[in-house]
Motif scaffolding. Structure first.
Motif, PDB file in Angstrom:
ATOM      1  N   LYS A   3      30.969  -5.774  18.835  1.00  0.00           N
ATOM      2  CA  LYS A   3      30.332  -5.354  19.775  1.00  0.00           C
ATOM      3  C   LYS A   3      29.119  -5.315  21.127  1.00  0.00           C
ATOM      4  O   LYS A   3      28.447  -6.366  20.278  1.00  0.00           O
ATOM      5  N   ARG A   4      29.084  -4.860  22.140  1.00  0.00           N
ATOM      6  CA  ARG A   4      28.243  -5.880  23.220  1.00  0.00           C
ATOM      7  C   ARG A   4      26.557  -4.843  22.897  1.00  0.00           C
ATOM      8  O   ARG A   4      27.073  -3.427  23.090  1.00  0.00           O
ATOM      9  N   SER A   5      25.628  -5.767  22.553  1.00  0.00           N
ATOM     10  CA  SER A   5      24.627  -4.872  22.679  1.00  0.00           C
ATOM     11  C   SER A   5      23.607  -5.583  23.669  1.00  0.00           C
ATOM     12  O   SER A   5      22.922  -7.056  23.103  1.00  0.00           O
TER      13      SER A   5
END
Length: 398
Positions: A148-150
């Motif tokens: 997931k992108r953060s």
């Protein structure tokens, strides 16, 4: 379908071929033995029924594909097939965690990284493009921890999945993905994520024949919020309570790219006099897992058992040896889905949960184009195993 994963009422979609990259060679050999056994039983059943079904795909002594990935002195590589795969149902197997393999670059020795293994997988797929269907078996999902992108960062796992399906891969089979929601990157393609609770319980009951499976003697522990679903499934099948730790982090500090853990807080009932089983997807360095085990012992758990699908042990075994000697945990169970060093296999605290038969069943079922959900669901098998264990205990005490 019989209990031994054989079929007597259908034929394969296409002739089966298993292309095992060197990283997955040992596991593929074990899987292949089971498939040979399955096919032998199929043939006997078909003959017994005097069935008119063709034996297509059952008439060979080996389903392993003859190929190799060779490298040039510069470190570049290519994949060469030594036999035809045209019209076959190809299953490519790769273990991206196998760091034991090496190659030379201009005379310097390099250990293969996950990126190297992934590139070899793509080379194999490119060489095997005439196959009728290509399936990828990747037990440890490539870049699964970067799911997931953060902020401004790469989204590696989703990108890899999209790349594989663009190469013509029909099905991707993995185990205990760090976050199975990453399959949303390829919603129109096959993505199956399996878990090993049955094999864990089987290995556990083989080791602990006197284990009492009830709420007074056993509790399943989730080491963090991310493992709750795994632990809940375990606890519900065994009919016992579940406890959970959550990691309290210091978000004002960044160490080695992440916020350090300040403390492990426990949510759950009294552990006094109980066996605690920690369930998670992987042991990386193992620091968090060992801290959890210590916390459980300090809460007066009688025994602490660790069950993890993948044992990576990236920081070695020194701290595990230390905690074992201090009695903070009893033993660790991991699967044979990833590379384990010879040193690990000799540890007195290590137990292996063998997944070879289960993986062979997955391949055999997909090759026959049958539903995996109904064929390989572990719930019924777990219930039978627990019932058998309880009956054995009752008979031995009577």
């Amino acid at each position: 379908m019989a209990n031994n994963y054989t079929f007597d009422d259908t034929i394969p979609l296409a002739p089966l071929k298993i292309a095992a990259l060197e990283s997955c060679h040992d596991l593929a050999q074990e899987v292949h033995k089971y498939i040979l056994k399955f096919r032998k039983n199929d043939t006997k059943a078909l003959k017994k029924k005097n069935s008119s079904l063709a034996y297509r795909g059952y008439d060979c002594d080996s389903y392993l594909l003859n190929f190799q990935c060779s490298r040039f002195g510069s470190g570049e590589a290519k994949c060469v097939l030594n036999e035809s795969v045209r019209g076959t149902d190809l299953f490519a197997m790769v273990d991206i965690t196998n760091f034991s393999l090496t190659y030379k670059v201009c005379g310097h020795l390099n250990h293969m990284s996950p990126d190297d293994h992934y590139q070899d997988l793509k080379r194999l797929i490119c060489a095997a493009s005439p196959a009728r269907r290509i399936n990828v078996i990747m037990p440890f999902l490539y870049e699964g921890r970067q799911h997931k992108r953060s902020g401004r960062e790469s989204l590696d796992c989703a990108q890899a999945l999209e790349e594989l399906v663009s190469y013509g891969v029909s099905n991707i089979i993995t185990f205990d993905a760090h976050d199975p929601r990453v399959q949303n990157a390829i919603p129109l393609h096959g993505f199956d994520n399996f878990t090993p609770p049955y094999q864990f319980i089987k290995a556990l009951l083989r080791k602990e024949e006197d284990l009492q499976i009830d709420k007074d003697h056993l509790m399943i522990i989730s080491p963090d919020e991310g493992a709750m679903n795994r632990a809940s499934y375990f606890a519900n099948n065994l009919g016992v309570d579940m406890g959970m730790f959550y990691k309290r982090r210091d978000y004002s500090v960044i160490v080695n790219g992440k916020n350090p853990i300040v403390a492990h807080e426990f949510l759950g009932g009294d552990l006094r006099g109980k066996t605690a089983i920690i369930v998670d997807d992987m042991i990386s360095s193992g620091e968090s897992m060992l801290d959890t085990a210590k916390e459980l012992k300090e809460r007066h758990a009688t025994n602490v058992i660790v069950c993890c699908t993948f044992g990576l042990f990236t920081d070695g075994f020194e701290k595990f040896d230390e905690f074992y000697e201090k009695g903070y945990f009893d033993y660790v169970i991991t699967t044979n889905l990833n590379y384990r060093t010879p040193q690990l296999l000799q540890k007195p605290w290590y137990i292996e949960a063998n997944m070879s038969k289960f993986l062979a069943a997955i391949i055999n079922s997909l090759n026959h184009n049958v539903s995996l959900e109904t064929v390989l669901s572990p719930t019924e098998k777990i219930q039978k195993l627990v019932k058998k264990h309880r009956e054995h205990q009752m008979n031995s005490h009577s």
